[in-house]
Design a protein around this motif. Structure first.
Motif, PDB file in Angstrom:
ATOM      1  N   LYS A 150      -7.129  10.136  -2.247  1.00  0.00           N
ATOM      2  CA  LYS A 150      -8.578   9.960  -2.403  1.00  0.00           C
ATOM      3  C   LYS A 150      -8.983  11.160  -2.945  1.00  0.00           C
ATOM      4  CE  LYS A 150      -9.365   5.674  -1.004  1.00  0.00           C
ATOM      5  NZ  LYS A 150      -9.262   4.562  -1.931  1.00  0.00           N
ATOM      6  N   LEU A 177     -11.772  -1.082   6.241  1.00  0.00           N
ATOM      7  CA  LEU A 177     -12.252  -0.726   7.420  1.00  0.00           C
ATOM      8  C   LEU A 177     -13.756  -0.233   7.602  1.00  0.00           C
ATOM      9  CD1 LEU A 177      -9.127   0.892   9.219  1.00  0.00           C
ATOM     10  CD2 LEU A 177      -9.819  -1.546   9.295  1.00  0.00           C
ATOM     11  N   GLN A 178     -14.255   0.441   6.292  1.00  0.00           N
ATOM     12  CA  GLN A 178     -15.466   1.005   6.062  1.00  0.00           C
ATOM     13  C   GLN A 178     -16.246  -0.462   6.017  1.00  0.00           C
ATOM     14  OE1 GLN A 178     -16.825   3.811   6.163  1.00  0.00           O
ATOM     15  NE2 GLN A 178     -14.804   5.143   6.197  1.00  0.00           N
ATOM     16  N   LEU A 204      -8.528   1.798   3.315  1.00  0.00           N
ATOM     17  CA  LEU A 204      -9.389   2.722   4.158  1.00  0.00           C
ATOM     18  C   LEU A 204     -10.774   2.141   3.770  1.00  0.00           C
ATOM     19  CD1 LEU A 204      -8.061   6.325   2.848  1.00  0.00           C
ATOM     20  CD2 LEU A 204      -8.313   5.311   5.129  1.00  0.00           C
ATOM     21  N   GLN A 208       0.916  -1.173   0.154  1.00  0.00           N
ATOM     22  CA  GLN A 208       0.030   0.035   0.024  1.00  0.00           C
ATOM     23  C   GLN A 208       0.900   1.284   0.116  1.00  0.00           C
ATOM     24  OE1 GLN A 208      -2.215  -0.655   3.440  1.00  0.00           O
ATOM     25  NE2 GLN A 208      -3.446  -2.239   2.841  1.00  0.00           N
ATOM     26  N   LYS A 229     -21.954  -3.563  12.188  1.00  0.00           N
ATOM     27  CA  LYS A 229     -23.353  -2.976  12.408  1.00  0.00           C
ATOM     28  C   LYS A 229     -24.426  -3.629  11.991  1.00  0.00           C
ATOM     29  CE  LYS A 229     -21.906   1.957  12.496  1.00  0.00           C
ATOM     30  NZ  LYS A 229     -21.809   3.299  11.809  1.00  0.00           N
ATOM     31  N   THR A 253     -12.346  10.468   5.631  1.00  0.00           N
ATOM     32  CA  THR A 253     -10.759   9.892   5.451  1.00  0.00           C
ATOM     33  C   THR A 253     -10.026  11.168   5.947  1.00  0.00           C
ATOM     34  OG1 THR A 253     -11.515   8.884   3.325  1.00  0.00           O
ATOM     35  CG2 THR A 253      -9.285   9.416   3.673  1.00  0.00           C
ATOM     36  N   PRO A 254      -8.845  10.726   6.606  1.00  0.00           N
ATOM     37  CA  PRO A 254      -7.730  11.534   7.184  1.00  0.00           C
ATOM     38  C   PRO A 254      -7.198  12.675   5.979  1.00  0.00           C
ATOM     39  CG  PRO A 254      -7.219   9.311   7.774  1.00  0.00           C
ATOM     40  CD  PRO A 254      -8.415   9.317   6.772  1.00  0.00           C
ATOM     41  N   ASP A 305      -4.082   8.672   1.013  1.00  0.00           N
ATOM     42  CA  ASP A 305      -4.236   7.773  -0.110  1.00  0.00           C
ATOM     43  C   ASP A 305      -4.714   8.163  -1.379  1.00  0.00           C
ATOM     44  OD1 ASP A 305      -5.162   4.534   1.705  1.00  0.00           O
ATOM     45  OD2 ASP A 305      -3.395   5.852   1.877  1.00  0.00           O
ATOM     46  N   ILE A 317     -14.440   5.106  12.835  1.00  0.00           N
ATOM     47  CA  ILE A 317     -15.761   4.940  11.765  1.00  0.00           C
ATOM     48  C   ILE A 317     -16.923   4.416  12.652  1.00  0.00           C
ATOM     49  CG2 ILE A 317     -16.666   3.431   9.935  1.00  0.00           C
ATOM     50  CD1 ILE A 317     -13.360   3.102   9.238  1.00  0.00           C
ATOM     51  N   ARG A 318     -16.795   3.718  13.701  1.00  0.00           N
ATOM     52  CA  ARG A 318     -18.066   3.126  14.347  1.00  0.00           C
ATOM     53  C   ARG A 318     -18.674   4.457  15.106  1.00  0.00           C
ATOM     54  NH1 ARG A 318     -13.856  -0.898  16.949  1.00  0.00           N
ATOM     55  NH2 ARG A 318     -14.246  -2.571  15.694  1.00  0.00           N
ATOM     56  N   ARG A 362      -8.760   3.947  13.985  1.00  0.00           N
ATOM     57  CA  ARG A 362      -9.735   4.268  12.900  1.00  0.00           C
ATOM     58  C   ARG A 362     -10.846   3.550  12.858  1.00  0.00           C
ATOM     59  NH1 ARG A 362     -10.203   7.968   9.597  1.00  0.00           N
ATOM     60  NH2 ARG A 362     -11.625   7.206   7.953  1.00  0.00           N
ATOM     61  N   MET A 363     -10.786   2.202  13.273  1.00  0.00           N
ATOM     62  CA  MET A 363     -12.110   1.346  13.374  1.00  0.00           C
ATOM     63  C   MET A 363     -13.105   1.905  14.252  1.00  0.00           C
ATOM     64  SD  MET A 363     -10.968  -2.457  12.915  1.00  0.00           S
ATOM     65  CE  MET A 363     -12.488  -3.317  13.267  1.00  0.00           C
ATOM     66  N   GLU A 364     -12.574   2.332  15.657  1.00  0.00           N
ATOM     67  CA  GLU A 364     -13.364   3.106  16.564  1.00  0.00           C
ATOM     68  C   GLU A 364     -13.881   4.116  16.047  1.00  0.00           C
ATOM     69  OE1 GLU A 364     -14.484   1.448  19.186  1.00  0.00           O
ATOM     70  OE2 GLU A 364     -15.779   3.029  19.466  1.00  0.00           O
ATOM     71  N   ARG A 396      -4.884   1.717  13.342  1.00  0.00           N
ATOM     72  CA  ARG A 396      -6.131   0.930  12.618  1.00  0.00           C
ATOM     73  C   ARG A 396      -7.059   0.895  13.779  1.00  0.00           C
ATOM     74  NH1 ARG A 396      -5.664  -0.792   7.760  1.00  0.00           N
ATOM     75  NH2 ARG A 396      -6.604  -2.899   8.127  1.00  0.00           N
ATOM     76  N   GLU A 397      -6.960   0.167  14.848  1.00  0.00           N
ATOM     77  CA  GLU A 397      -7.903   0.176  15.977  1.00  0.00           C
ATOM     78  C   GLU A 397      -8.618   1.329  16.129  1.00  0.00           C
ATOM     79  OE1 GLU A 397      -7.144  -3.898  17.106  1.00  0.00           O
ATOM     80  OE2 GLU A 397      -8.896  -2.613  17.191  1.00  0.00           O
ATOM     81  N   TYR A 449     -14.833  11.619  -1.889  1.00  0.00           N
ATOM     82  CA  TYR A 449     -14.486  10.263  -1.122  1.00  0.00           C
ATOM     83  C   TYR A 449     -14.333  10.785   0.453  1.00  0.00           C
ATOM     84  CZ  TYR A 449     -12.842   5.775   0.452  1.00  0.00           C
ATOM     85  OH  TYR A 449     -12.515   4.625   1.066  1.00  0.00           O
ATOM     86  N   ALA A 481      -8.775  -4.901  14.824  1.00  0.00           N
ATOM     87  CA  ALA A 481      -7.923  -4.589  13.365  1.00  0.00           C
ATOM     88  C   ALA A 481      -7.152  -5.816  13.043  1.00  0.00           C
ATOM     89  CB  ALA A 481      -7.265  -3.467  13.681  1.00  0.00           C
ATOM     90  N   VAL A 541     -16.605  -2.013   9.254  1.00  0.00           N
ATOM     91  CA  VAL A 541     -17.661  -1.405  10.363  1.00  0.00           C
ATOM     92  C   VAL A 541     -19.116  -1.709   9.611  1.00  0.00           C
ATOM     93  CG1 VAL A 541     -18.351   0.740  11.458  1.00  0.00           C
ATOM     94  CG2 VAL A 541     -16.138  -0.049  11.207  1.00  0.00           C
ATOM     95  N   LYS A 584     -17.489  11.779   2.166  1.00  0.00           N
ATOM     96  CA  LYS A 584     -18.324  10.696   2.397  1.00  0.00           C
ATOM     97  C   LYS A 584     -17.799   9.918   3.720  1.00  0.00           C
ATOM     98  CE  LYS A 584     -20.939   7.027   0.116  1.00  0.00           C
ATOM     99  NZ  LYS A 584     -21.015   6.525  -1.027  1.00  0.00           N
ATOM    100  N   TYR A 585     -16.398   9.529   3.581  1.00  0.00           N
ATOM    101  CA  TYR A 585     -15.968   8.298   4.595  1.00  0.00           C
ATOM    102  C   TYR A 585     -15.047   9.027   5.497  1.00  0.00           C
ATOM    103  CZ  TYR A 585     -17.996   5.045   1.317  1.00  0.00           C
ATOM    104  OH  TYR A 585     -18.893   4.339   0.616  1.00  0.00           O
TER     105      TYR A 585
END
Lengths: 304, 85
Positions: free
Chosen positions: A281, B43-44, B40, A23, B51, A291-292, A279, A79-80, A75-77, A72-73, A285, B59, B47, A288-289
């Protein structure tokens, strides 16, 4: 002095995490000779520092990959929940700043991220391409939260009219890392809180404050302090991210407009800015998402 | 829960995340097969799965997924754990 190219770092990352290395390679492969030169120069300084400490570049890579796991942990949190996991300095101090192992991981990880992450390199490039234009007349230089020393290192290289550069950091371990990597006798290190600096008697023509305000409960207080520390025609280089969950980020900027509004509210004017999305983007994008997004700007005091 | 049922749900999720109604995944689909399936988006997707099913991944767990079949297997395991909890 070692000759530590970004390719060497990528190979070391690939040995442990080939997916992540691929990546990174995808977002970096198009960067040209200047990137190679700048990245190699700084990574070589870093490896030199590690070798003196009895460590190898693999130590840095291990810390970086651990930081990526944490990120990444986070980031997941994010998004949640739509929020950073920590919202107070007290929480972050307990989990991160008071934990030497976590601090070490984070600091060393960020050294490699400066040139391994496309958006981080974009903010450094923006700084290095414009520093001389905004700083060539500066009679003094202040860096707040200098971290790994990459930016003050570039300032020392370009602003040759200056014999001394001041670096203020609240973290002793950050100062130790910067001291080790920079090995420069031109830097005055101040282990103190910037709010304890007397802005009535010391003002600076150039101030760098990169990736600091998102670590604070009140970025406004910091920017107002910076405005007071800035000389009449002084310039400040500021960077901060949008939607960038990390273990020690507290203040969430939801978009670039919020950053601009804060800058203006704190008595500062944007001279020139740069936005880089993680990345590469699109803005659509990223919006919507969530993204950082990296935001960087050269600022001046707002005059009536 | 049957794999086919989960696969159909994943197809819906992938279409929504990638904003592309033409996407069709199967159990052997890998990240390299879909242009927009990057870290990216990954991860979307995770989640969105969490949900929908009321489950949670770390992760480290999701980084091990190399193809859609892995995702289906882990969803089934999580749902079984949830039922027996």
């Amino acid at each position: 002095m070692p000759n530590t190219s970004p390719q060497i770092i990528l190979q070391a990352i690939a040995a442990q995490n080939p997916k992540h290395a691929a990546q990174l390679q995808q977002s970096l492969h198009h960067l040209g000779a200047l990137y190679q030169q700048q990245a190699t120069a700084f990574f070589s300084k870093y490896e030199s520092y590690l070798l003196k400490a009895g460590l190898t570049i693999d130590f840095g890579v291990n810390q970086y990959l651990e930081m990526v796991d944490h990120m990444r942990e986070e980031r997941m949190e994010f998004i949640r929940s739509g929020k950073y996991s920590n919202s107070s300095f007290e929480e972050v101090n307990k989990q991160v700043y008071s934990n030497p192992q976590i601090m070490n991981m984070h600091m060393h990880g960020l050294v490699l991220a400066q040139f391994m992450w496309f958006d981080q390199y974009q903010r450094f490039l923006f700084f290095s391409e414009n520093l001389l234009r905004y700083g060539s007349a500066a009679v003094n230089y202040l860096e707040v939260g200098g971290g790994h020393g990459l930016y003050i290192n570039e300032a020392i290289k370009q602003l040759q009219q200056l014999d001394a550069f001041d670096l203020v950091d609240i973290s002793q371990s950050s100062i130790e890392l910067a001291t080790g990597i920079l090995s420069s006798n031109k830097v005055n290190y101040y282990h103190q809180d910037i709010f304890d600096m007397d802005d009535s008697s010391s003002q600076y023509d150039f101030i760098t404050i990169g990736e600091v305000i998102e670590h604070l409960e009140s970025p406004a207080d910091m920017l107002k302090k910076i405005s007071r520390l800035l000389s009449f025609n002084g310039v400040c280089y500021l960077t901060t991210p949008v939607n960038a969950p990390m273990i020690d980020h507290i203040y969430l900027f939801n978009n670039v407009q919020e950053i601009r509004a804060l800058i203006n509210d704190c008595g500062l004017t944007i001279l020139e800015e740069k936005v880089a999305i993680a990345d590469n983007k699109s803005a659509e994008y990223a919006n919507k998402y969530r993204t950082p997004v990296m935001y960087a700007a050269f600022l001046s005091k707002t005059h009536a | 829960m049957a794999s086919q049922e989960i696969l159909e749900r994943l197809n819906t999720i992938f279409k929504q995340i990638f904003d592309n109604e033409l996407i069709e995944i199967n159990e052997t689909t890998q990240a390299d097969d879909l242009e927009d399936w990057d870290s990216l988006n990954h991860l979307q997707i995770v989640v969105a799965i969490e949900k929908h099913y009321g489950i949670r991944f770390t992760a480290a767990q999701v980084d091990k997924w190399t193809r859609v079949g892995d995702i289906i297997t882990d969803i089934q395991q999580k749902l079984e754990q949830k039922q027996t909890a």
